[in-house]
Scaffold this motif. Structure first.
Motif, PDB file in Angstrom:
ATOM      1  N   LEU A 132       0.714  -1.098  -0.022  1.00  0.00           N
ATOM      2  CA  LEU A 132       0.104  -0.013  -0.044  1.00  0.00           C
ATOM      3  C   LEU A 132       0.994   1.497   0.016  1.00  0.00           C
ATOM      4  O   LEU A 132       0.628   2.201  -0.706  1.00  0.00           O
ATOM      5  CB  LEU A 132      -0.857   0.122   1.097  1.00  0.00           C
ATOM      6  CG  LEU A 132      -2.180   0.882   1.239  1.00  0.00           C
ATOM      7  CD1 LEU A 132      -3.025   0.275  -0.129  1.00  0.00           C
ATOM      8  CD2 LEU A 132      -2.906   0.796   2.455  1.00  0.00           C
ATOM      9  N   VAL A 133       2.019   1.445   0.680  1.00  0.00           N
ATOM     10  CA  VAL A 133       2.758   2.332   0.733  1.00  0.00           C
ATOM     11  C   VAL A 133       3.710   2.733  -0.472  1.00  0.00           C
ATOM     12  O   VAL A 133       3.732   3.787  -1.134  1.00  0.00           O
ATOM     13  CB  VAL A 133       4.041   2.185   1.911  1.00  0.00           C
ATOM     14  CG1 VAL A 133       4.971   3.134   1.693  1.00  0.00           C
ATOM     15  CG2 VAL A 133       3.223   2.418   3.333  1.00  0.00           C
ATOM     16  N   ALA A 134       4.038   1.486  -1.104  1.00  0.00           N
ATOM     17  CA  ALA A 134       4.688   1.622  -2.446  1.00  0.00           C
ATOM     18  C   ALA A 134       3.460   1.944  -3.643  1.00  0.00           C
ATOM     19  O   ALA A 134       4.008   2.910  -4.645  1.00  0.00           O
ATOM     20  CB  ALA A 134       5.124   0.207  -2.796  1.00  0.00           C
ATOM     21  N   VAL A 135       2.356   1.509  -3.636  1.00  0.00           N
ATOM     22  CA  VAL A 135       1.295   1.746  -4.854  1.00  0.00           C
ATOM     23  C   VAL A 135       0.577   2.874  -4.523  1.00  0.00           C
ATOM     24  O   VAL A 135       0.297   3.571  -5.312  1.00  0.00           O
ATOM     25  CB  VAL A 135       0.556   0.390  -5.004  1.00  0.00           C
ATOM     26  CG1 VAL A 135      -0.365   0.740  -6.391  1.00  0.00           C
ATOM     27  CG2 VAL A 135       1.387  -0.575  -5.597  1.00  0.00           C
ATOM     28  N   ARG A 136       0.589   3.227  -3.242  1.00  0.00           N
ATOM     29  CA  ARG A 136      -0.565   4.411  -2.733  1.00  0.00           C
ATOM     30  C   ARG A 136      -1.879   4.443  -3.256  1.00  0.00           C
ATOM     31  O   ARG A 136      -2.520   5.441  -3.017  1.00  0.00           O
ATOM     32  CB  ARG A 136       0.197   5.746  -3.547  1.00  0.00           C
ATOM     33  CG  ARG A 136       1.410   5.837  -2.898  1.00  0.00           C
ATOM     34  CD  ARG A 136       2.265   6.854  -3.992  1.00  0.00           C
ATOM     35  NE  ARG A 136       3.536   7.216  -3.476  1.00  0.00           N
ATOM     36  CZ  ARG A 136       4.081   8.335  -2.695  1.00  0.00           C
ATOM     37  NH1 ARG A 136       3.047   8.906  -1.956  1.00  0.00           N
ATOM     38  NH2 ARG A 136       5.031   8.097  -2.152  1.00  0.00           N
ATOM     39  N   SER A 137      -2.419   3.345  -3.719  1.00  0.00           N
ATOM     40  CA  SER A 137      -3.890   3.281  -3.930  1.00  0.00           C
ATOM     41  C   SER A 137      -4.517   1.898  -3.838  1.00  0.00           C
ATOM     42  O   SER A 137      -3.958   1.082  -4.682  1.00  0.00           O
ATOM     43  CB  SER A 137      -4.067   3.759  -5.528  1.00  0.00           C
ATOM     44  OG  SER A 137      -5.435   3.547  -5.942  1.00  0.00           O
ATOM     45  N   PRO A 138      -5.449   1.582  -2.983  1.00  0.00           N
ATOM     46  CA  PRO A 138      -6.063   0.056  -2.683  1.00  0.00           C
ATOM     47  C   PRO A 138      -6.708  -0.217  -4.074  1.00  0.00           C
ATOM     48  O   PRO A 138      -6.763  -1.264  -4.282  1.00  0.00           O
ATOM     49  CB  PRO A 138      -7.003   0.328  -1.614  1.00  0.00           C
ATOM     50  CG  PRO A 138      -6.286   1.742  -0.658  1.00  0.00           C
ATOM     51  CD  PRO A 138      -5.851   2.551  -1.824  1.00  0.00           C
ATOM     52  N   ARG A 139      -7.437   0.780  -4.649  1.00  0.00           N
ATOM     53  CA  ARG A 139      -7.775   0.653  -5.847  1.00  0.00           C
ATOM     54  C   ARG A 139      -7.244   0.085  -6.946  1.00  0.00           C
ATOM     55  O   ARG A 139      -7.377  -1.033  -7.546  1.00  0.00           O
ATOM     56  CB  ARG A 139      -8.868   1.900  -6.324  1.00  0.00           C
ATOM     57  CG  ARG A 139     -10.084   2.348  -5.464  1.00  0.00           C
ATOM     58  CD  ARG A 139     -10.409   3.455  -5.939  1.00  0.00           C
ATOM     59  NE  ARG A 139     -11.439   3.879  -5.409  1.00  0.00           N
ATOM     60  CZ  ARG A 139     -11.565   4.688  -3.973  1.00  0.00           C
ATOM     61  NH1 ARG A 139     -10.230   4.883  -3.478  1.00  0.00           N
ATOM     62  NH2 ARG A 139     -12.487   4.820  -3.260  1.00  0.00           N
ATOM     63  N   ARG A 140      -6.032   0.693  -6.972  1.00  0.00           N
ATOM     64  CA  ARG A 140      -5.250   0.242  -8.221  1.00  0.00           C
ATOM     65  C   ARG A 140      -4.460  -1.227  -7.786  1.00  0.00           C
ATOM     66  O   ARG A 140      -4.096  -1.858  -8.892  1.00  0.00           O
ATOM     67  CB  ARG A 140      -3.924   1.137  -8.474  1.00  0.00           C
ATOM     68  CG  ARG A 140      -4.749   2.486  -8.868  1.00  0.00           C
ATOM     69  CD  ARG A 140      -3.827   3.539  -9.536  1.00  0.00           C
ATOM     70  NE  ARG A 140      -4.349   4.603  -9.877  1.00  0.00           N
ATOM     71  CZ  ARG A 140      -3.896   5.724 -10.936  1.00  0.00           C
ATOM     72  NH1 ARG A 140      -2.890   5.509 -11.357  1.00  0.00           N
ATOM     73  NH2 ARG A 140      -4.614   6.774 -11.153  1.00  0.00           N
ATOM     74  N   ILE A 141      -4.025  -1.320  -6.493  1.00  0.00           N
ATOM     75  CA  ILE A 141      -3.687  -2.568  -6.281  1.00  0.00           C
ATOM     76  C   ILE A 141      -4.628  -3.719  -6.515  1.00  0.00           C
ATOM     77  O   ILE A 141      -4.322  -4.666  -7.130  1.00  0.00           O
ATOM     78  CB  ILE A 141      -3.423  -2.823  -4.607  1.00  0.00           C
ATOM     79  CG1 ILE A 141      -2.451  -1.739  -4.341  1.00  0.00           C
ATOM     80  CG2 ILE A 141      -3.220  -4.185  -4.320  1.00  0.00           C
ATOM     81  CD1 ILE A 141      -2.097  -1.781  -2.891  1.00  0.00           C
ATOM     82  N   PHE A 142      -6.146  -3.661  -6.343  1.00  0.00           N
ATOM     83  CA  PHE A 142      -6.916  -4.317  -6.735  1.00  0.00           C
ATOM     84  C   PHE A 142      -6.929  -4.549  -8.140  1.00  0.00           C
ATOM     85  O   PHE A 142      -7.104  -5.877  -8.673  1.00  0.00           O
ATOM     86  CB  PHE A 142      -8.444  -4.024  -6.212  1.00  0.00           C
ATOM     87  CG  PHE A 142      -9.415  -5.056  -6.507  1.00  0.00           C
ATOM     88  CD1 PHE A 142      -9.747  -5.978  -5.480  1.00  0.00           C
ATOM     89  CD2 PHE A 142     -10.117  -4.852  -7.765  1.00  0.00           C
ATOM     90  CE1 PHE A 142     -10.764  -7.082  -5.907  1.00  0.00           C
ATOM     91  CE2 PHE A 142     -11.012  -5.929  -7.953  1.00  0.00           C
ATOM     92  CZ  PHE A 142     -11.360  -6.994  -6.963  1.00  0.00           C
ATOM     93  N   VAL A 143      -7.279  -3.806  -8.898  1.00  0.00           N
ATOM     94  CA  VAL A 143      -7.158  -3.857 -10.459  1.00  0.00           C
ATOM     95  C   VAL A 143      -5.907  -4.596 -10.986  1.00  0.00           C
ATOM     96  O   VAL A 143      -5.930  -5.450 -11.642  1.00  0.00           O
ATOM     97  CB  VAL A 143      -7.310  -2.364 -11.160  1.00  0.00           C
ATOM     98  CG1 VAL A 143      -7.325  -2.522 -12.453  1.00  0.00           C
ATOM     99  CG2 VAL A 143      -8.625  -1.698 -10.547  1.00  0.00           C
ATOM    100  N   ALA A 144      -4.670  -4.031 -10.483  1.00  0.00           N
ATOM    101  CA  ALA A 144      -3.518  -4.782 -10.876  1.00  0.00           C
ATOM    102  C   ALA A 144      -3.484  -6.171 -10.521  1.00  0.00           C
ATOM    103  O   ALA A 144      -3.157  -7.101 -11.441  1.00  0.00           O
ATOM    104  CB  ALA A 144      -2.316  -3.959 -10.334  1.00  0.00           C
ATOM    105  N   LYS A 145      -3.879  -6.417  -9.197  1.00  0.00           N
ATOM    106  CA  LYS A 145      -4.004  -7.962  -8.995  1.00  0.00           C
ATOM    107  C   LYS A 145      -4.854  -8.877  -9.737  1.00  0.00           C
ATOM    108  O   LYS A 145      -4.636  -9.953  -9.991  1.00  0.00           O
ATOM    109  CB  LYS A 145      -4.246  -8.113  -7.295  1.00  0.00           C
ATOM    110  CG  LYS A 145      -3.059  -7.968  -6.556  1.00  0.00           C
ATOM    111  CD  LYS A 145      -3.250  -8.302  -5.193  1.00  0.00           C
ATOM    112  CE  LYS A 145      -2.174  -8.191  -4.295  1.00  0.00           C
ATOM    113  NZ  LYS A 145      -1.229  -9.234  -4.676  1.00  0.00           N
ATOM    114  N   ALA A 146      -6.140  -8.226 -10.070  1.00  0.00           N
ATOM    115  CA  ALA A 146      -7.069  -8.861 -10.976  1.00  0.00           C
ATOM    116  C   ALA A 146      -6.502  -9.096 -12.301  1.00  0.00           C
ATOM    117  O   ALA A 146      -6.688 -10.254 -12.841  1.00  0.00           O
ATOM    118  CB  ALA A 146      -8.398  -8.093 -10.889  1.00  0.00           C
ATOM    119  N   LEU A 147      -5.981  -8.172 -12.949  1.00  0.00           N
ATOM    120  CA  LEU A 147      -5.450  -8.212 -14.279  1.00  0.00           C
ATOM    121  C   LEU A 147      -4.226  -9.215 -14.366  1.00  0.00           C
ATOM    122  O   LEU A 147      -4.370 -10.025 -15.369  1.00  0.00           O
ATOM    123  CB  LEU A 147      -5.062  -6.817 -14.660  1.00  0.00           C
ATOM    124  CG  LEU A 147      -6.271  -5.732 -15.030  1.00  0.00           C
ATOM    125  CD1 LEU A 147      -5.680  -4.458 -15.549  1.00  0.00           C
ATOM    126  CD2 LEU A 147      -7.034  -6.344 -15.969  1.00  0.00           C
TER     127      LEU A 147
END
Lengths: 468, 324
Positions: A132-147
């Protein structure tokens, strides 16, 4: 006055301040969240670094080809699997056998191991805060993981398909395929439909993957999160074995693992296929959206909160239960069929059609004068456990008498078949005489000796078609 | 903090927190926390388990948002969004590392997140960060085989890679051997010298005393002390000191006769037969030293039994715990 001793820098450390100062004094990077593309690449790096994923990729890209090649060298065929009896006849049967197996076992397990673990792995490693500190966005973490998990699943699925295709084409060849209603597809038609069937199977795979994401988000490091897609797939398979109403059966998210069969009839049974794919995609979108909502609401400062908790489980499960109910109601209202969808009229029609098509194949194999389906005017009269009118439902107690005509022959030919019809509409017709029509004997084909095509063959009853 | 070094000129404070509150259900984790951390300063954060340190660090790293109060980080107010503020790096509850990747690949993947993964400059930065924390020799080993101390150092390297202006570290010395501790301290001192503010949470008082100019002690979600270490030591006047002299009997007699000094133990203590433990304020201790020298007794060692910070920590937090 303390006992603390000041640290004395070593020679190496004295040389380092310049480097430390240089690194720290540069202009800081922008604070914008990491882009989804970079996040996805990061997730892919992590996934591919796992030996388990590497092994899966290797197996998916190699094992089907080896299996198809090995079967081509064997005298016995996996005839209990759809299209298995045609594996010596064409290279396009192999990838369909693989697809039938994959829909039952491989794809649910693959989605479990990839999508079911993609969030849970961070819980297990304790890396959420770092991420979370590295990516700064839970939303983008989710999308990146899903993709990323979607990418790996598509890669694995493509491997299963292409490996089977390559294995079949290299060992058996690019030859015509006999469809589920006995009609012969040209080799190029077979190629297109095989690839389309695999593409259709992606839809329920995505639904399972989305359920995997939901389980992974909801259950965290619990093994149940990892197993959820496999358990859901198993439950759906059990449901397909039960005598469920056709509306319920078709509305299940895994039905597209079965309904691709309809691509191999003429005309194509597009209704169940489109409904199956549509329902699966709706499940994929809904489960992914639920996983997303639960994930972005998660409190990452609480180390005890591995997974979103029991309440979240209810939040995740109840909407899917509602979706199932809505799907069942919608399909039930729209479908012309009722009950099991397997009626006497439909069975007779399917059997007569398949018989007529295969009679032509047998005629060609035996070098007899060609006839057309119209000339044959094949029909069937079926009973189930001795009951004629009103016979319906799955079972291995169907008995049918097929009648046909030959040009310039006054007598009507008749042959008997025992049918084993499963609840999903598939059947195996087993010839029961006369022996010279549907008994076991070898015929010489372009690819070598093969059993009489009218002896045993696969077919299917379109569940959603009108009864008459 | 001028613009000459390329940094934003956004005030001397890296952190300015006022009245920060944070609750988890019925549990009040932070109860009106005030905190000022100056740029270029290593600021210690201490407190007993459950005091709210991790919650506070989580707020600084953007892992959660406060329920109340105001928080400015590097001159910018922190909003309600869940995201790490600009220029902030660090870790809480240990660094996040991926065991299936090598140390270099872990850092490379992080650099890739910022779009610098494959550039020569990124490679040089990764080598530089690994060198700073003393992991160059194991750069291509998988993290799976790393000890806790090596992981801590790699976590610090990962934070360095982002070129932070505020570095937030939770127990960075956990598992470190003496050489590793020296490496980490050296890195933090150099970062602070270059203008980076460092917030260092630790239970190791020697770390805090060695590195921090100021320290904040929290207990039950509240600040019980915040300020320079010297002030903390001064506020806790009476400490236990261990004396080792050339004549233990004479020393004991002199100590017993000095105003403000009480002999806690002497003779066969765990410090040796020639040692003496006295309890005294600093002024009385100075007087005792003068008397010992005047009497011809050589003073071989004089040190607090526990460090002033630890003593203050215990005094402040035990009082708070008792009050609760």
């Amino acid at each position: 006055m303390t006992s603390t001793t000041p640290t004395t820098p070593t020679t190496a450390e004295r040389a380092e301040p310049a480097a430390a100062t240089r690194a720290a004094a540069r202009v800081p990077a922008a604070a914008l969240p990491v882009s989804v593309a970079r996040g996805c690449r990061f997730e892919l790096v992590k996934l591919v670094s796992q030996w388990r994923i590497r092994l899966l990729v290797l197996v998916c890209w190699v094992a089907p080809g080896l299996f198809v090649a090995a079967v081509a060298e064997q005298s016995t065929l996996p005839s209990d699997t759809l299209f298995g009896r045609w594996m010596h006849a064409t290279g396009w049967a192999g990838p369909l056998v693989i697809l039938a197996f994959a829909g039952t076992w491989a794809l649910p397990l693959l989605t479990s191991l990839v999508a079911g673990d993609v969030f849970a792995a961070e819980d297990r490693l304790g890396t959420w805060r770092h991420l979370l500190v590295a990516v700064r966005s839970p939303r983008r973490i989710f999308v990146a993981k899903a993709l990323a998990s979607l990418t790996v699943i598509v890669l694995l699925t493509a491997g299963l398909a292409l490996s089977g295709v390559v294995g079949g084409l290299l060992t058996v060849g690019h030859r015509p395929l006999v469809g589920l209603d006995g009609h012969v597809l040209s080799a190029s038609d077979a190629a297109g439909k095989v690839l389309l069937a695999w593409a259709c199977a992606l839809a329920p795979t995505l639904a399972l993957a989305a359920i995997g994401l939901l389980g992974s988000v909801t259950l965290g490091r619990s093994p149940m999160g990892l197993l959820l897609p496999a358990l859901v797939a198993l439950a759906m398979q059990l449901a397909q074995l039960l005598p469920l109403p056709v509306g319920v059966r078709v509305a299940l998210p895994g039905y597209a693992f079965v309904s691709w069969n309809g691509l191999f009839t003429d005309p194509v049974q597009s209704g169940p296929l489109l409904i199956g794919v549509g329902v699966a995609l709706v499940w994929a979108v809904t489960a992914t959206a639920l996983a997303y909502l639960l994930f972005v609401r998660r409190d990452f400062t609480n180390p005890a909160a591995a997974g979103a908790g029991r309440r979240a489980l209810a939040v995740g499960v109840l909407p899917l239960a509602a979706l199932l109910a809505v799907s069942v109601a919608a399909v039930g209202a729209a479908a012309p069929a009722t009950g099991s969808g397997i009626t006497r009229a439909k069975v007779q029609r399917s059997l007569a059609t398949a018989f007529a098509h295969l009679y032509r194949v047998q005629t060609a194999d035996l070098h007899r004068p060609a006839v057309t389906e119209a000339q044959l005017r094949a029909s069937a009269a079926c009973t189930k456990s001795g009951v004629g009118d009103g016979a319906q439902g799955a079972g291995n107690d169907w008995r049918c008498v097929v009648s046909w005509h030959l040009p310039d022959v006054a007598a009507t030919g008749q042959a008997i078949y025992q049918l084993d019809i499963t609840a999903d509409g598939r059947f195996v017709a087993d010839g029961d005489g006369p022996k010279d029509v549907n008994g076991y004997f070898l015929v010489r084909t372009a690819t070598g000796d093969a059993p009489n095509p009218l002896w045993q063959f696969d077919g299917n009853v379109e569940l959603l078609a009108a009864a008459h | 903090m001028g613009g000459s070094d390329g940094r934003q000129d956004d005030g001397p404070l890296a952190i300015r927190a006022r009245g920060i509150t944070k609750c988890f259900g019925d549990v009040v984790a932070l109860d009106g926390i005030d905190l000022d951390v100056t740029r270029g300063q290593i600021h210690g954060l201490a407190g007993p388990n459950g005091a709210g340190k991790t919650t506070l660090l989580g707020l600084l790293l953007g892992l959660s948002v406060a329920d109340g109060g105001s928080l400015e980080i590097l001159g910018a107010p922190v909003g309600r969004a869940l995201a790490a503020p600009d220029g902030v790096a660090g870790f809480v509850d240990g660094p996040g590392l991926y065991p299936s990747l090598t140390a270099r690949r872990n850092l490379g993947a992080l650099a890739g997140l910022r779009g610098r993964g494959r550039s020569a400059a990124a490679g040089a930065d990764i080598d530089d960060a690994l060198d700073q924390v003393g992991l160059t020799e194991v750069a291509d080993d998988k993290v799976r085989g790393f000890s806790l101390g090596m992981r801590q150092r790699l976590g610090l390297a990962a934070a360095l890679l982002t070129r932070p202006r505020l570095l937030v570290l939770d127990e960075p010395s956990n598992g470190l051997d003496p050489a590793g501790t020296r490496h980490v301290r050296g890195v933090l001192e150099r970062l602070a010298a270059s203008g980076t503010a460092v917030v260092l949470s630790s239970h190791r008082m020697d770390d805090l005393e060695a590195l921090c100019e100021e320290v904040t002690i929290v207990a039950t979600g509240r600040v019980v002390f915040s300020g320079p270490l010297a002030k903390l030591a001064a506020e806790n006047r009476e400490l236990d000191y261990r004396l080792l002299t050339s004549d233990a009997c004479a020393a004991r007699e002199l100590a017993g006769g000095t105003d403000g000094i009480s002999v806690v133990s002497s003779g066969a203590t765990r410090y040796g037969a020639d040692s003496l433990v006295v309890r005294a304020p600093v002024a009385a201790l100075d007087s005792l030293v003068s008397r010992l020298v005047g009497a011809g007794v050589a003073l071989r060692e004089l040190a607090p039994v526990v460090s002033p910070l630890e003593a203050a920590f215990l005094a402040l937090t035990e009082h708070k715990e008792d009050a609760r």
